[in-house]
Design an enzyme around this catalytic site. Sequence first.
Site, PDB file in Angstrom:
ATOM      1  N   TRP A 104      19.409   1.867 -24.919  1.00 14.30           N
ATOM      2  CA  TRP A 104      21.248   2.006 -25.706  1.00 14.30           C
ATOM      3  C   TRP A 104      20.206   0.703 -26.359  1.00 14.30           C
ATOM      4  CZ3 TRP A 104      22.592   6.181 -24.581  1.00 14.30           C
ATOM      5  CH2 TRP A 104      21.998   7.226 -23.469  1.00 14.30           C
ATOM      6  N   ASP A 173      27.850  -4.617 -24.621  1.00 12.60           N
ATOM      7  CA  ASP A 173      27.663  -2.711 -23.596  1.00 12.60           C
ATOM      8  C   ASP A 173      27.127  -2.899 -22.459  1.00 12.60           C
ATOM      9  OD1 ASP A 173      26.797  -0.220 -23.208  1.00 12.60           O
ATOM     10  OD2 ASP A 173      26.049   0.322 -24.091  1.00 12.60           O
ATOM     11  N   LYS A 197      31.127   6.086 -16.228  1.00 13.08           N
ATOM     12  CA  LYS A 197      30.334   5.555 -15.440  1.00 13.08           C
ATOM     13  C   LYS A 197      30.561   5.209 -13.899  1.00 13.08           C
ATOM     14  CE  LYS A 197      27.440   5.255 -18.505  1.00 13.08           C
ATOM     15  NZ  LYS A 197      26.459   7.170 -18.610  1.00 13.08           N
TER      16      LYS A 197
HETATM   17  C1  LIG Z   1      24.540   1.237 -21.539  1.00 13.26           C
HETATM   18  C2  LIG Z   1      24.289   2.608 -22.262  1.00 13.26           C
HETATM   19  N1  LIG Z   1      24.767   2.356 -23.068  1.00 13.26           N
HETATM   20  C3  LIG Z   1      25.967   3.762 -23.523  1.00 13.26           C
HETATM   21  C4  LIG Z   1      25.967   5.187 -23.388  1.00 13.26           C
HETATM   22  C5  LIG Z   1      26.152   6.319 -24.411  1.00 13.26           C
HETATM   23  O1  LIG Z   1      27.836   7.110 -23.677  1.00 13.26           O
HETATM   24  P1  LIG Z   1      28.233   8.000 -24.548  1.00 13.26           P
HETATM   25  O2  LIG Z   1      27.289   8.846 -23.767  1.00 13.26           O
HETATM   26  O3  LIG Z   1      29.483   7.790 -24.122  1.00 13.26           O
HETATM   27  O4  LIG Z   1      27.902   7.811 -25.647  1.00 13.26           O
HETATM   28  C6  LIG Z   1      25.173   5.431 -22.220  1.00 13.26           C
HETATM   29  C7  LIG Z   1      25.461   6.983 -21.101  1.00 13.26           C
HETATM   30  O5  LIG Z   1      24.461   6.348 -20.364  1.00 13.26           O
HETATM   31  C8  LIG Z   1      24.852   4.254 -21.370  1.00 13.26           C
HETATM   32  O6  LIG Z   1      24.138   4.015 -20.195  1.00 13.26           O
END
Ligand SMILES: Cc1ncc(COP(=O)(O)O)c(C=O)c1O
Length: 362
Positions: A104, A173, A197
Amino acid sequence: MSSHRIYNFNAGPAALPLPVLEEIQTGFLDFGGSGMSVTEVSHRSKWFDDVINDTVDRFRRLLQLDDRYHVLFLQGGASMQFCMVPMNVLPDGVSADYVDTGTWSTKAIKEARTLGKTVNVAASSEDKNYSYIPRELALDPQAAYVHITSNNTIKGTQWHRYPDTAGVPLVADMSSDIMSRPLDPGPFGLIYAGAQKNIGPAGVCMVVIRDDMLKLIPEGLPSMLSYTTYAGKNSMYNTVPCFAVYTVQLVLKWLEETVGGLEKMAAINRQKADTLYRVFDESGFYRGTAEKGSRSLMNVTFRLPSEELEALFVKEALENGLGGLKGHRSVGGCRASIYNAVGLEAVQALTQFMAEFERKNG
Ligand SMILES: Cc1ncc(COP(=O)(O)O)c(C=O)c1O
């Protein structure tokens, strides 16, 4: 527990507290005495006004946010924030520090660079397949911000102490560990988190932004890509994802009124994680993939002696009412996501199954 419900260890969308699901079910056809479902009611109605305002209030209380912070509801997932953050708060001619803890944060770095922004990778754990959180950071005191991913959902690593950035705002994030523990918001200029989540269903991404960061936003951004638009209109410039926001409200209410706040939630989360990690520490059969000091309390990643055994483990676990244990497709192995809504009894059922599986196959 209803006989049809399994213990849900999915990484996201993920388990929601049963009382929340039941409250949604009970009120689904007649929301707040409106004679309409929350999926039918206008986002400009008094019923929905109450929902959004109460959700913001609860968010503020739980994270101890003072008046400088704005709580916003956006769409596009956390992935949209990978570009919105640099677009809004990384002015041209200035650089930002990013800590690369895998997947991420790697994506966040890539998106910022796609916009032509200057990104300095202040530290990375790529050398050991992102199995740890780096301790030594090469931070630039002139950076606009320092970006971290507080919990890597895929690699199963988590920051247990946030870095000291000497006054440079932290941007985080927090998609996979928001509201899992108390937060001192002081060092944070901006926090974002997809809801699906730990705090709700897919469809809404929470953004917390401080006044000083709002001031950095350039004129001329497309309205939907500027935090100013959301901050100025209580997130209602356009239609908000009403059902998702409503569910977040109920989850936060559950956190405050049933669990009793984030201190209590953190203690339960610690107990769950300890229960599960103890299995790795006492077994030669299961092997945790994250380094001990960086282990995530939310996503517990592990391997078995072979891929065949891993596939059998996931299959037999599901047959025993334990779902969602397959590791992310990019890394394989197994993963148990033990977010707030996954109770200690679910973790105990899992460890019992693990012991039995080891006995039969070890
Ligand atoms: C830590 C983290 N950041 C970003 C994301 C991406 O999220 P989204 O699917 O809402 O774009 C995820 C998805 O699993 C994640 O675990």
